[in-house]
Design an enzyme around this catalytic site. Structure first.
Site, PDB file in Angstrom:
ATOM      1  N   ASP A 134       0.847  -1.195   0.000  1.00  0.00           N
ATOM      2  CA  ASP A 134       0.000   0.000   0.000  1.00  0.00           C
ATOM      3  C   ASP A 134       0.882   1.244   0.000  1.00  0.00           C
ATOM      4  O   ASP A 134       2.031   1.218   0.453  1.00  0.00           O
ATOM      5  CB  ASP A 134      -0.923   0.021   1.217  1.00  0.00           C
ATOM      6  CG  ASP A 134      -2.134   0.924   1.006  1.00  0.00           C
ATOM      7  OD1 ASP A 134      -2.331   1.388  -0.135  1.00  0.00           O
ATOM      8  OD2 ASP A 134      -2.874   1.167   1.963  1.00  0.00           O
ATOM      9  N   GLY A 135       0.337   2.331  -0.521  1.00  0.00           N
ATOM     10  CA  GLY A 135       1.004   3.624  -0.516  1.00  0.00           C
ATOM     11  C   GLY A 135       0.083   4.683   0.037  1.00  0.00           C
ATOM     12  O   GLY A 135      -1.145   4.553  -0.003  1.00  0.00           O
ATOM     13  N   GLU A 141       2.739   3.769  -4.127  1.00  0.00           N
ATOM     14  CA  GLU A 141       2.180   2.448  -4.428  1.00  0.00           C
ATOM     15  C   GLU A 141       3.207   1.596  -5.176  1.00  0.00           C
ATOM     16  O   GLU A 141       3.389   0.412  -4.884  1.00  0.00           O
ATOM     17  CB  GLU A 141       0.910   2.592  -5.272  1.00  0.00           C
ATOM     18  CG  GLU A 141      -0.259   3.271  -4.565  1.00  0.00           C
ATOM     19  CD  GLU A 141      -0.990   2.360  -3.592  1.00  0.00           C
ATOM     20  OE1 GLU A 141      -0.563   1.195  -3.424  1.00  0.00           O
ATOM     21  OE2 GLU A 141      -1.996   2.803  -3.007  1.00  0.00           O
ATOM     22  N   ASP A 188      -4.253  -2.470  -3.616  1.00  0.00           N
ATOM     23  CA  ASP A 188      -5.526  -1.773  -3.843  1.00  0.00           C
ATOM     24  C   ASP A 188      -5.351  -0.629  -4.839  1.00  0.00           C
ATOM     25  O   ASP A 188      -6.233   0.219  -4.987  1.00  0.00           O
ATOM     26  CB  ASP A 188      -6.129  -1.271  -2.527  1.00  0.00           C
ATOM     27  CG  ASP A 188      -5.215  -0.299  -1.790  1.00  0.00           C
ATOM     28  OD1 ASP A 188      -4.230   0.173  -2.374  1.00  0.00           O
ATOM     29  OD2 ASP A 188      -5.494  -0.006  -0.600  1.00  0.00           O
ATOM     30  N   HIS A 209      -9.747  -0.730   2.374  1.00  0.00           N
ATOM     31  CA  HIS A 209     -10.646  -0.394   3.482  1.00  0.00           C
ATOM     32  C   HIS A 209     -11.934  -1.216   3.444  1.00  0.00           C
ATOM     33  O   HIS A 209     -13.017  -0.715   3.729  1.00  0.00           O
ATOM     34  CB  HIS A 209     -10.983   1.099   3.469  1.00  0.00           C
ATOM     35  CG  HIS A 209      -9.774   1.980   3.426  1.00  0.00           C
ATOM     36  ND1 HIS A 209      -8.922   2.152   4.499  1.00  0.00           N
ATOM     37  CD2 HIS A 209      -9.263   2.740   2.421  1.00  0.00           C
ATOM     38  CE1 HIS A 209      -7.950   2.971   4.160  1.00  0.00           C
ATOM     39  NE2 HIS A 209      -8.124   3.342   2.916  1.00  0.00           N
ATOM     40  N   ASP A 258      -2.121  -0.348   5.225  1.00  0.00           N
ATOM     41  CA  ASP A 258      -2.533   1.048   5.084  1.00  0.00           C
ATOM     42  C   ASP A 258      -2.066   1.869   6.281  1.00  0.00           C
ATOM     43  O   ASP A 258      -1.579   2.998   6.135  1.00  0.00           O
ATOM     44  CB  ASP A 258      -4.059   1.119   4.950  1.00  0.00           C
ATOM     45  CG  ASP A 258      -4.575   2.550   4.943  1.00  0.00           C
ATOM     46  OD1 ASP A 258      -4.457   3.223   3.914  1.00  0.00           O
ATOM     47  OD2 ASP A 258      -5.107   2.990   5.989  1.00  0.00           O
TER      48      ASP A 258
END
Length: 426
Positions: A9-10, A49, A71, A126, A136
């Site tokens: 994740d970023g 990301e 994501d 999420h 995250d």
């Protein structure tokens, strides 16, 4: 050859702006997990990301296989839809004959996947996946650290090289400004800092908190205990003596004692909470005094606390004071309701809710000897429908005319019963 499952994740606080990346690398054979993260003071969300994936792949060896969950549609589409392959064939130009953005990162990624068996899968962010939610959080934390580095002009003075000053004209205005900002949740999250005000809290912080700097007034130094405290604090952080009128600008209490410290927020990992046999989950509990008291109770009974949607920020100054120092040691974690339920299920925790309905049973008839998590709801509305629908219910029998108990009181009663069952008395 090894096989891995990877989550990446970023995060970018302002796109573009300070950002962070994170990856969780799981060895499929052993279940061992490695968490890595980093950041940049001036970047974009897409670059973070990409860097998360690149950094994870750098941990793998030639011939290794991995399933990567991201994501980011930016990353996913470039791989699955063949954009990366086409860019490479076209000399790193888009179909519009323009240079590919983040070209150097795509080249690096292309080289890393060339000698490995990599499968990319898109995962909605999420949405309750425990590893995605934690990734995250790691990325967001890294972004906050990057922001601290970016604000060097304000924050480089946090070290211990500066002498204690005697008057306000020599006080760096940035520190007063930071202390005032920390009254607001947004800035506490951005800076990763919080205020602890009062003698007792500052005494407890010395050995338990990472203190950045602090303030005290001349009036505070009237007792030997106060003087001793300042001397101890000066050994671990820069302390500034300021006039009372300036302290009034940054204090939160009505009758201030004249001392406060600024400390770093702690970032606990899920594994630290899962080591506890009993977890208290707060679902939309909004009163700072209640939450602070609950955290104090949790520390007293060696529990952990998970904060669900709508619960007040535990670094709110009123919460911090109400914890009476528990904030410095107690393992806590913020999760969405879905991620919480998934985490508990994956780790064999039984989840119940303190909620009075027709199916509820008395709390002292409930078996707390297994790994347990109890959810306590909002002061007025109780637990959310998501929690109510997914859990069994327990309640506290009462013989008086009151309709309900204060949520902090309810937590204390049920937590004490769990301790009695597990430890044979209190």
């Amino acid at each position: 050859m090894k096989e891995y499952t990877i989550y990446t994740d970023g995060s970018c606080l302002n796109n573009p702006g300070a950002g962070g990346w994170a990856a969780i690398i799981i060895d499929n054979a052993t279940g061992e997990r490695e968490e890595i993260s980093g950041g940049s003071a001036d970047t974009t969300n897409n670059r973070m990301e990409l860097l998360a994936v690149i950094s994870a792949l750098r941990k793998l060896k030639k011939g290794d296989a991995a399933e990567i969950f991201t994501d980011s549609t930016y990353v996913q589409n470039a791989i699955v839809k063949g954009w990366l392959k086409n860019w490479k064939c076209n000399g790193w130009l888009t179909t519009a004959k323009k240079p590919v953005q983040n070209q150097e990162m795509w080249i690096a990624l292309d080289k890393l996947i060339a000698d490995k068996n990599i499968n990319f899968k898109w995962l909605k962010g999420h949405a309750g996946n425990t590893f995605n939610e934690w990734c995250d959080k790691l990325a967001f934390t890294a972004a906050k650290k990057s922001l601290l580095m970016k604000n060097t002009n304000e924050l480089k003075q946090f070290g211990s090289t500066e002498n204690v000053i005697e008057d306000n004209k020599n006080l760096p205005s940035s520190k007063i400004k930071i202390a005032r900002k920390l009254q607001i949740k947004k800035h506490r999250e951005e800076l990763g800092l919080f205020i602890a005000e009062g003698m007792r809290l500052c005494e407890m912080a010395i050995n338990s908190a990472e203190i950045e700097f602090g303030f005290y007034t001349e009036e505070f130094l009237k007792t030997p205990r106060a003087g001793s405290l300042v001397k101890k604090l000066e050994k671990v952080a820069t302390m500034h003596k300021i006039p009372s009128q300036d302290f009034d600008k940054i204090r939160d209490t009505i009758t201030p004692q004249g001392i406060m410290i600024i400390a770093k927020q702690k970032n606990f990992q899920p594994v630290e909470l899962l080591q506890k046999n009993f977890i208290i989950a707060l679902d939309g509990v909004q009163d700072p005094g209640n939450v602070g008291t609950i955290l104090r109770t949790a520390e007293a009974f060696n529990c952990a606390v998970i904060l669900l949607d709508g619960t007040v920020d535990i670094y709110n100054p009123k919460v911090v004071r109400s914890t009476m120092g528990a904030i410095f040691n107690l393992p806590t974690l913020e999760l969405s309701t879905k991620a919480f339920l998934n985490l508990m299920r994956e780790n064999q925790f039984e989840v119940t809710a303190a909620d009075l309905d027709q199916t509820a049973k008395s709390y002292y008839k409930h078996n707390f000897k297994k790994k347990s998590a109890v959810v306590f709801g909002n002061e007025g509305a109780g637990v959310s429908a998501k929690i109510s629908d997914a859990t069994e219910k327990i309640y506290i029998p009462m013989t008086g005319s009151a309709e309900s108990l204060n949520v902090a009181t309810a937590v204390a009663i049920i937590t004490a019963e769990a301790a009695r069952q597990n430890y044979g008395g209190i």
